[in-house]
Scaffold this active site. Structure first.
Site, PDB file in Angstrom:
ATOM      1  N   ASP A 190      14.390  13.532   7.433  1.00 21.49           N
ATOM      2  CA  ASP A 190      14.858  12.152   7.586  1.00 21.49           C
ATOM      3  C   ASP A 190      13.997  11.308   8.523  1.00 21.49           C
ATOM      4  O   ASP A 190      14.420  10.235   8.936  1.00 21.49           O
ATOM      5  CB  ASP A 190      16.303  12.148   8.095  1.00 21.49           C
ATOM      6  CG  ASP A 190      16.439  12.728   9.492  1.00 21.49           C
ATOM      7  OD1 ASP A 190      15.546  13.485   9.921  1.00 21.49           O
ATOM      8  OD2 ASP A 190      17.442  12.425  10.160  1.00 21.49           O
ATOM      9  N   GLU A 191      12.786  11.738   8.818  1.00 23.98           N
ATOM     10  CA  GLU A 191      11.974  10.991   9.780  1.00 23.98           C
ATOM     11  C   GLU A 191      10.495  11.247   9.520  1.00 23.98           C
ATOM     12  O   GLU A 191      10.097  12.354   9.164  1.00 23.98           O
ATOM     13  CB  GLU A 191      12.342  11.437  11.196  1.00 23.98           C
ATOM     14  CG  GLU A 191      11.718  10.610  12.295  1.00 23.98           C
ATOM     15  CD  GLU A 191      12.271  10.986  13.660  1.00 23.98           C
ATOM     16  OE1 GLU A 191      12.088  10.186  14.596  1.00 23.98           O
ATOM     17  OE2 GLU A 191      12.885  12.064  13.800  1.00 23.98           O
TER      18      GLU A 191
END
Length: 352
Positions: free
Chosen positions: A94-95
């Site tokens: 997610d990053e």
């Protein structure tokens, strides 16, 4: 991404929208893997024991994790990134860091590029993302956390040092609870306090970590965004906010690490022979246990099975642990890294 696992669950189940939810096991020995923003308002956070989370938020709804759904959303998001730049360095599902100097779409502005990416993520995945825009990785990371959820923060050239000095020391990447406690004893509570210390003093107190702290307190970070780093190993780890020793909690954490590490293995198209489990006890001793196969680990199922066996062989633990990690090493690349799609332009893309 904003509360990624929990947001995917709320997206896919409309009945959960607007409600406090936690991804993870809701049993007596469960642990929170991720919490929605509705739950975070009550103090619920990842790595928290489920019983504690339920006590803080009696209406908390527990949802079992679905890593396939999270990985698919992550794949969609990464495709959006690659539409704007080939220079994407994922940190997790997610990053990621993006260097948009190449500017494939000719947008001409880093801030506008971030806005377009966020708009596309919302339109194509029905999820929200927060972005940090700045002139180095350290500052962009800090900025990405500044206006969550669904926010954008820009740190302009010349503003980095002042921005960093206004932050509590716990916001510095790499400074965990124990490090923050030590700094508090030394009278360091903010970036400004840290910037007041010279390099020799920081190295005397923190060893080689002092070099990083000295630069970070001044908003300096010279690391490039590396889209296709050739690694000797692929790994991931989790530091607990509360030391853990219950077998079910450790097993659940291991499953999250397995999914994240295998995702990295697939993206780098690498094969490896050795799986290593790392654990750091609450007395700061670190132990590792490894298993090697004759050829290469055949796939996700074998990687997961070996990882689980390594953990089970250590249970019950003699002491609680503060960190758990997994690596796959003795890697061999299956294919050469794809050539960059466009040469970087000279100079820096305008932030605006």
């Amino acid at each position: 991404m904003d509360a990624f696992f929990a947001s995917v669950e709320q997206r896919d189940n409309p009945e959960l929208r607007g409600k406090p939810i936690a991804v993870g096991g809701g049993g007596g020995r469960g642990v929170v893997a991720a919490a929605s923003y509705e739950a975070r308002k009550f103090g619920v956070k990842s790595a928290m024991p489920s019983v504690t989370a339920k006590r803080l938020c009696p209406d908390l709804i527990f949802v079992r994790h679905r890593f396939d759904a999270y990985k698919e959303a992550s794949r969609q998001i990464r495709e959006i990134f690659l539409h704007y730049t080939p220079h994407v360095e994922p940190l997790s599902l997610d990053e990621a860091y993006l260097d948009v100097t190449g500017d494939l779409q000719g947008v001409g502005s880093a801030t506008r590029t971030a806005q377009l990416i966020r708009e596309r993520i919302r339109a194509e995945t029905d999820l929200t993302a927060s972005a940090g825009v700045s002139y180095n990785k350290f500052l962009a990371k800090l900025a990405s956390d500044q206006n969550k959820p669904d926010g954008l923060c820009v740190i302009r050239p010349g503003e980095g040092a002042a921005f960093v000095q206004s932050l509590p020391i716990r916001r510095f990447h790499g400074v965990g609870p124990k490090g923050a406690e030590k700094m508090a004893r030394l009278g360091i509570a903010t970036g400004a306090d840290l910037a007041a210390k010279d390099l020799a003093w920081l190295k005397a107190q923190f060893g080689s970590f002092g070099d990083y702290l000295y630069r970070a307190a001044r908003g300096i970070d010279l690391r490039p965004v590396r889209a296709n780093r050739i690694r000797k190993s692929v790994g991931g780890e989790r530091t607990f906010s509360v030391d853990q020793h219950e077998p079910d909690e450790l097993r659940e954490t291991l499953e999250r690490i397995i999914a994240i590490v295998w995702d990295s293995i697939e993206r780098t198209r690498a094969r490896g022979r050795t799986v290593t489990l790392k654990m750091k006890y609450n007395d700061f001793r670190t132990v590792t246990r490894a298993h090697s196969v004759p050829g290469y680990v055949s796939g996700a199922a074998e990687f997961a099975a070996i990882s689980r066996d390594l953990l089970e062989a250590q249970l019950p633990l003699p002491l609680p642990i503060r960190l758990m990690g997994l690596t796959l090493s003795n890697l061999e690349r299956e294919a050469e890294v794809e050539a960059e799609r466009s040469a970087r332009r000279n100079g820096q893309l305008a932030l605006f």
